[in-house]
Motif scaffolding. Sequence first.
Motif, PDB file in Angstrom:
ATOM      1  N   ASP A 126       0.856  -1.186   0.000  1.00  0.00           N
ATOM      2  CA  ASP A 126       0.000   0.000   0.000  1.00  0.00           C
ATOM      3  C   ASP A 126       0.898   1.244   0.000  1.00  0.00           C
ATOM      4  OD1 ASP A 126      -2.270   1.579   0.040  1.00  0.00           O
ATOM      5  OD2 ASP A 126      -2.579   1.403   2.203  1.00  0.00           O
TER       6      ASP A 126
ATOM      7  N   TYR B  30       2.104   2.551   3.434  1.00  0.00           N
ATOM      8  CA  TYR B  30       1.154   2.535   4.554  1.00  0.00           C
ATOM      9  C   TYR B  30       1.075   1.138   5.172  1.00  0.00           C
ATOM     10  CZ  TYR B  30      -0.038   7.338   3.810  1.00  0.00           C
ATOM     11  OH  TYR B  30       0.054   8.702   3.725  1.00  0.00           O
TER      12      TYR B  30
ATOM     13  N   HIS C  94      -2.445   0.047  12.012  1.00  0.00           N
ATOM     14  CA  HIS C  94      -2.059  -1.291  11.561  1.00  0.00           C
ATOM     15  C   HIS C  94      -0.577  -1.278  11.212  1.00  0.00           C
ATOM     16  CE1 HIS C  94      -3.846   1.194   8.289  1.00  0.00           C
ATOM     17  NE2 HIS C  94      -2.656   0.983   7.737  1.00  0.00           N
TER      18      HIS C  94
ATOM     19  N   PHE D 104     -10.686  -2.033   1.450  1.00  0.00           N
ATOM     20  CA  PHE D 104     -10.180  -2.271   0.092  1.00  0.00           C
ATOM     21  C   PHE D 104     -10.929  -3.421  -0.595  1.00  0.00           C
ATOM     22  CE2 PHE D 104      -5.635  -0.530   1.147  1.00  0.00           C
ATOM     23  CZ  PHE D 104      -6.148   0.763   1.193  1.00  0.00           C
TER      24      PHE D 104
ATOM     25  N   PHE E  50      -7.769  -2.858   6.153  1.00  0.00           N
ATOM     26  CA  PHE E  50      -7.347  -2.383   4.823  1.00  0.00           C
ATOM     27  C   PHE E  50      -6.870  -3.594   4.009  1.00  0.00           C
ATOM     28  CE2 PHE E  50      -7.647   1.294   7.482  1.00  0.00           C
ATOM     29  CZ  PHE E  50      -8.213   2.232   6.644  1.00  0.00           C
TER      30      PHE E  50
ATOM     31  N   GLN F  17      -2.080  -5.687   5.916  1.00  0.00           N
ATOM     32  CA  GLN F  17      -2.051  -4.599   6.918  1.00  0.00           C
ATOM     33  C   GLN F  17      -2.856  -5.058   8.129  1.00  0.00           C
ATOM     34  OE1 GLN F  17      -3.510  -1.821   3.883  1.00  0.00           O
ATOM     35  NE2 GLN F  17      -1.874  -0.391   4.398  1.00  0.00           N
TER      36      GLN F  17
ATOM     37  N   ARG G 252       1.301  13.479  11.005  1.00  0.00           N
ATOM     38  CA  ARG G 252      -0.013  13.244  10.407  1.00  0.00           C
ATOM     39  C   ARG G 252      -0.345  11.805  10.771  1.00  0.00           C
ATOM     40  NH1 ARG G 252      -1.980   9.251   6.560  1.00  0.00           N
ATOM     41  NH2 ARG G 252      -3.769  10.132   5.501  1.00  0.00           N
TER      42      ARG G 252
ATOM     43  N   ASP H 245      -2.337   8.549  10.454  1.00  0.00           N
ATOM     44  CA  ASP H 245      -3.134   7.810   9.488  1.00  0.00           C
ATOM     45  C   ASP H 245      -4.347   7.143  10.158  1.00  0.00           C
ATOM     46  OD1 ASP H 245      -3.087   6.720   6.680  1.00  0.00           O
ATOM     47  OD2 ASP H 245      -3.057   4.814   7.760  1.00  0.00           O
ATOM     48  N   VAL H 246      -5.516   7.279   9.544  1.00  0.00           N
ATOM     49  CA  VAL H 246      -6.782   6.678  10.034  1.00  0.00           C
ATOM     50  C   VAL H 246      -6.802   6.451  11.556  1.00  0.00           C
ATOM     51  CG1 VAL H 246      -7.552   5.699   7.845  1.00  0.00           C
ATOM     52  CG2 VAL H 246      -6.044   4.332   9.281  1.00  0.00           C
TER      53      VAL H 246
ATOM     54  N   GLU I 196      -6.031  11.983  10.647  1.00  0.00           N
ATOM     55  CA  GLU I 196      -6.887  11.629   9.518  1.00  0.00           C
ATOM     56  C   GLU I 196      -8.089  10.875  10.067  1.00  0.00           C
ATOM     57  OE1 GLU I 196      -6.951   9.203   5.290  1.00  0.00           O
ATOM     58  OE2 GLU I 196      -5.999   8.348   7.032  1.00  0.00           O
TER      59      GLU I 196
ATOM     60  N   HIS J 295      -3.409  12.159  -1.689  1.00  0.00           N
ATOM     61  CA  HIS J 295      -2.959  10.975  -2.433  1.00  0.00           C
ATOM     62  C   HIS J 295      -4.030   9.891  -2.521  1.00  0.00           C
ATOM     63  CE1 HIS J 295      -2.707  10.039   1.727  1.00  0.00           C
ATOM     64  NE2 HIS J 295      -2.505   8.762   1.445  1.00  0.00           N
ATOM     65  N   ASP J 296      -5.163  10.081  -1.852  1.00  0.00           N
ATOM     66  CA  ASP J 296      -6.241   9.085  -1.903  1.00  0.00           C
ATOM     67  C   ASP J 296      -7.425   9.562  -2.737  1.00  0.00           C
ATOM     68  OD1 ASP J 296      -4.913   7.340  -0.150  1.00  0.00           O
ATOM     69  OD2 ASP J 296      -5.770   8.333   1.614  1.00  0.00           O
TER      70      ASP J 296
ATOM     71  N   ARG K  13      -7.248   6.128  -6.823  1.00  0.00           N
ATOM     72  CA  ARG K  13      -6.292   6.937  -6.072  1.00  0.00           C
ATOM     73  C   ARG K  13      -5.048   7.225  -6.913  1.00  0.00           C
ATOM     74  NH1 ARG K  13      -5.648   4.219  -0.233  1.00  0.00           N
ATOM     75  NH2 ARG K  13      -4.679   2.563  -1.443  1.00  0.00           N
TER      76      ARG K  13
ATOM     77  N   ARG L  30      -1.408  10.134  -8.028  1.00  0.00           N
ATOM     78  CA  ARG L  30      -0.107   9.548  -7.684  1.00  0.00           C
ATOM     79  C   ARG L  30       0.871   9.498  -8.853  1.00  0.00           C
ATOM     80  NH1 ARG L  30      -2.086   4.603  -3.650  1.00  0.00           N
ATOM     81  NH2 ARG L  30      -3.119   5.986  -2.157  1.00  0.00           N
TER      82      ARG L  30
HETATM   83  C1  GLC Z   1      -5.086   6.226   4.855  1.00  0.00           C
HETATM   84  C2  GLC Z   1      -4.046   6.577   3.817  1.00  0.00           C
HETATM   85  C3  GLC Z   1      -4.197   5.644   2.654  1.00  0.00           C
HETATM   86  C4  GLC Z   1      -3.955   4.245   3.151  1.00  0.00           C
HETATM   87  C5  GLC Z   1      -4.875   3.900   4.323  1.00  0.00           C
HETATM   88  C6  GLC Z   1      -4.386   2.681   5.045  1.00  0.00           C
HETATM   89  O1  GLC Z   1      -6.369   6.459   4.428  1.00  0.00           O
HETATM   90  O2  GLC Z   1      -4.170   7.920   3.463  1.00  0.00           O
HETATM   91  O3  GLC Z   1      -3.344   5.958   1.594  1.00  0.00           O
HETATM   92  O4  GLC Z   1      -4.169   3.324   2.129  1.00  0.00           O
HETATM   93  O5  GLC Z   1      -4.909   4.929   5.288  1.00  0.00           O
HETATM   94  O6  GLC Z   1      -3.192   2.943   5.720  1.00  0.00           O
END
Ligand code: GLC
Length: 570
Positions: free
Chosen positions: A61, A64, A104, A146, A165, A169, A199, A201-202, A256, A330-331, A416, A420
Motif C-alpha cells: 500500500d 502505509y 495497523h 479495500f 485495509f 495490513q 499526520r 493515518d486513520v 486523519e 494521495h487518496d 487513487r 499519484r
Molecule cells: C489512509 C491513507 C491511505 C492508506 C490507508 C491505510 O487512508 O491515506 O493511503 O491506504 O490509510 O493505511
Amino acid sequence: MTYQEWWRKSTIYQVYPKSFMDTTGNGVGDIRGLIDKLDYLKNLGIDMVWLQPVYVSPQNDNGYDVADYCQINPDYGTMEDFDELVRELKSRGMELMLDIVVNHSSTEHRWFQESRKSRDNPYRDYYIWKDPGPDGGYPNNWQSKFGGPAWQYDETTGQYFLTLFDKTQADLNWENPKLREEVIKLMTFWAEKGVRGFRLDVINLISKDQQFPDDDVSVLPGDGRRFYTDGPRVHEFIKELNEKVFSPYQIVTVGEMSSTTLENCIRYSNPSEHEFSMTFSFHHLKVDYPHGQKWELMPYDFEQLKRLLSEWQVGMQQGGGWNALFLNNHDQPRALSRFTDDFQYRKEGAKLLATTLHGLQGTPYVFQGEEIGMPNPQWNDISELRDIESLNMYRIMQENGKTREEAFEIIKQRSRDNSRTPMQWNSDAQAGFTTGTPWIKVDERYPEINAEREMNDPDSIFNHYKRLISLRKEYPILTEGIYHRLDEAHPQVFAYSRSSENETLVVVSNFSNEAVEFEFPQDFVLEQLDGREHTLLIGNTEEKPALRKLISLSPFASYMWLIHDLKKLN
Ligand code: GLC
C-alpha cells in the motif's frame, strides 16, 4: 479562543515521495529528490512539509504497510538523507511533518511475525486475533475498506486476524498497554530527530468495540465501520499520546479521521481537550458518491459540497475545533478534474478551487502538483494502474456483474492513482521526474503542464497559490474571521464571508462554465456592502471587478475582497 499558534497561519505541503523527484534513476522518487526541491517549496511559501511514509515496507500500500517504524526504506534513501532533510528544512525556516501509521502494521513487521507463531507468544496481543465464527467462518461480517472480508485466517494457530485495509495490513491492538508503549517509543524516536509534525493515518479507527458485533446493515454502508470508527476509547488513547509525546515535543498534529462526525472532530482538535492540533474529515469529498458508494458514478452535488463545507466551518468554529483544509490528497482523484473543467478552463478552475478553499478557516494543505494545476492523468488501459485498492475493486466490480468497460470507466474517475502520477517538473522526458522508467506513468499533458512553465508565468496557478499563502500570513481575518454562507443555494455560485470586528472578507466563486450573475442577500448589502471601502485581494480574471450588490461572473471566475475598517466608516 486565541489563534496564536504559528500553524494556524501556515500552509502545509504534502509530498508523496514515490512520485515527487527521483535522483537515482530507479523510477521511484527519493528523499534526496525532495531535498533538491526545497527551494521550490520555500518559494511557494510553505512552512511545513508532510512527508508520506518512507519507512521499511513491502509497499503493498505504498508505504502505509510499515514493516519497521524506525528505518528508512532503501528505495527512498538512508537515515543520513533523512537527517539532512530535517536540517535543510530547518535552515530554510521550514519543518517536517511525518506520517505515522499505527492503526495497523505490515504483516512483515517483526511484531506480527512473532505474533503469528503461537497463541502464547508475547507479541500475540499486539494484534487482534479471533476464533472462527460458530459456523467455522469469519469471526464477524466486517468488510475491508479495500474490498472483501476484514479477516485473514492463519493456519499456524487456527485463528483469524483483523485487517481493515489490505490483507497484509494487520490491525494493531490498542487495548494492549505494551503496544501503546511501543507507539510512544517510535513517535519519540522521530521527535528526537527534530520532526515537528505528525499526520496520523486513520487514527480514529484504533479503538474497536470489544464485542466485535456483526453489522446488521441497518446503517449504510453496513461494513462494520460503526463499531470501530471514533470508537469507545479513542479519545483516551489520543490524550495519552498527547501527554507523552505531542505536548512535550510541541508537535503539530493532524489526525486523519475516516467517516467521522463533527462532534468528535471538535473533541479531537479543541486545544482544551489536549488531543490533536487539527483534523482531516472527508464528507465534503463524497459528494459524488451515490448513496455513499465510492465505486459508482454520478455528477457531484454542488449544493451538498457547499452545505458540508459550511457545516464544518460553522461547527468547528463554534466548538473551538480546527479544520485541516484540503480538496486533494494521495487518496483522492484531482479536485480540478472532479469539480471544474480541466481542459477549457483548467487555469481558471485551479485558481477558483484554491481561492475558495484558502478563504476558509483552518490550515490549508497543498498536495503536490495541485499548485501547478495537474489534472487526473489520461488512463488508456488498466495495466497502467498500480493502486491495490483500484485493482481489487476492478476485479470485484466485474465479479458483481459490471463489464470490463464499465469497471474501467469507474476506475478512471475514482482511482487513487489519479493523484499519484509523477510530479511534472519540466518538459524533459518523463517530466523531469526521473531519468529511468517511472514506477507509474507520467501524464501525457506534461509538456503543457509543468512547474518550470508555471514559475515563469506571473499569472500562473503557482503564483496564485503563492499569493494566497502569503495573504493568510498578512491578514488575521483569514485565520480568525467568523464564517457565514452568503449564497442561499445558488445553482452555480458559492459565496461566503468571514467577519471580524472591523472587517469583512468576501469570497465569491462561479463553479460553472457559464457566465452567471450573483446578487448578495439584502441583509448583507445593508450591513456590509453599502458605500464601504474595499479591495480585491485576489481574483482569476483580467478584469478586476469592484464589489457590488449584483456581480457578473465569467466561467469559473472567483474573487476575494476585503471590506475595510467598518468601524471607521460607521
Ligand atoms: C489512509 C491513507 C491511505 C492508506 C490507508 C491505510 O487512508 O491515506 O493511503 O491506504 O490509510 O493505511
